[in-house]
Design a protein around this motif. Structure first.
Motif, PDB file in Angstrom:
ATOM      1  N   HIS A  88      -0.633   6.875   1.367  1.00 49.62           N
ATOM      2  CA  HIS A  88      -0.935   5.856   2.373  1.00 49.62           C
ATOM      3  C   HIS A  88      -0.164   6.120   3.671  1.00 49.62           C
ATOM      4  O   HIS A  88       1.022   6.462   3.651  1.00 49.62           O
ATOM      5  CB  HIS A  88      -0.577   4.466   1.854  1.00 49.62           C
ATOM      6  N   ASP A  93       0.269   3.619  -3.182  1.00 45.96           N
ATOM      7  CA  ASP A  93      -0.478   4.831  -2.821  1.00 45.96           C
ATOM      8  C   ASP A  93       0.444   5.817  -2.112  1.00 45.96           C
ATOM      9  O   ASP A  93       0.782   5.619  -0.946  1.00 45.96           O
ATOM     10  CB  ASP A  93      -1.652   4.461  -1.918  1.00 45.96           C
ATOM     11  N   ASP A 133       0.818  -1.210   0.000  1.00 47.31           N
ATOM     12  CA  ASP A 133       0.000   0.000   0.000  1.00 47.31           C
ATOM     13  C   ASP A 133       0.852   1.260   0.000  1.00 47.31           C
ATOM     14  O   ASP A 133       0.476   2.269  -0.596  1.00 47.31           O
ATOM     15  CB  ASP A 133      -0.946   0.007   1.200  1.00 47.31           C
TER      16      ASP A 133
END
Length: 272
Positions: free
Chosen positions: A36, A33, A29
């Motif tokens: 994140h 992202d 993640d």
């Protein structure tokens, strides 16, 4: 006399390798992202406020999920841990997402000597750190030594009330100390707080309790002023297996969660 830090370091050196491969510490993640944040930092995001431009240090940073998250919020971060394998993985992860973090391998009690005094605007300690330290007063002196005047401590920790519970019985009942003690609690348990796969050889750990009063008093004695304190009925791992239920990234007691203080967030400022 057994060197408790050596015992715990052997355990964490081994655990770091297992944690790096665990789905509980999945780094995907962070890579996919850019916004994140770790669940622990995300939980306290409203209390953290704006930390952009601050010089911060994360004590006992482990694999640096929280450290990287704080860097993503704009702080210039340093990470310190006593485990070489953990820092090797932390550096790899920081590099993978382009986070410029200054990592140092050292015992937390040596942090001022290693990093310098009065250099930081923010000292951050994540959950599950204080139980590995025999003296909370020594820890508080380190925090005060690292902070510049007006600098801030931010800590989220397992509540000492939860730490007293014997999770092997249902319902869990108090068994372990609430107040700080000289001799460590010695555990010999395989596994970890996240799913791990692989052979473990160093399963013994030495741990200590610290009461809320002892933690707060130690900070006050070292020139810090308490500016925020919130108790929570949840923790970010299944601390009492079979007796907790998951709610997002947090775990609460299955029956009447309001009866147990499970974790807390504390903030304090060094006198200016």
């Amino acid at each position: 006399m057994t060197d408790s830090f050596a015992v715990n370091k052997a355990n964490w050196d081994e655990r770091a390798v297992l944690h790096a491969a665990s789905p509980g510490y999945s780094f995907d993640d962070f890579v996919t992202d850019p916004a994140h944040l770790s669940p622990v930092v995300r939980f306290d995001r409203p209390r953290l406020g704006d930390i952009s431009g601050l010089r911060g240090v994360h004590l006992q940073c482990h694999l640096a999920s929280d450290t990287i998250s704080l860097a993503r919020l704009g702080a210039s971060m340093t990470g310190l841990d006593f485990s070489g394998p953990a820092l090797e993985e932390a550096r790899r992860r920081a590099e993978a997402v382009g986070a410029s973090i200054d990592f140092h391998e050292a015992n937390v009690y040596d942090a001022v000597e290693v990093l310098g005094s009065g250099r930081f605007d923010l000292v951050y300690t994540g959950i599950g750190a204080l139980c590995w330290l025999p003296s909370v007063a020594r820890w508080a002196a380190v925090v005060a030594g690292l902070l510049r005047p007006g600098g801030r401590l931010f800590i989220r920790e397992c509540h000492p009330m939860l730490a007293t519970l014997d999770e092997t019985v249902d319902p869990a009942v108090p068994r372990y100390p609430y107040f700080e003690h000289t001799e460590p609690l010695v555990f010999d348990e395989p596994g970890s707080y996240v799913e791990v796969a692989g052979e473990q050889h160093h399963t013994v750990t030495h741990e200590w309790a610290h009461s809320l009063g002892e933690i707060i008093t130690a900070l006050l004695d070292n020139g810090l002023t308490l500016t925020g304190f919130t108790e929570h009925d949840s923790v970010p791992w299944d601390a009492v297996p079979g007796q907790m239920v998951r709610d997002g990234n947090e775990w609460r007691m299955r029956d009447t969660p309001s009866r147990i203080a499970a974790s807390y967030t504390l903030q304090a400022v060094k006198a200016g």
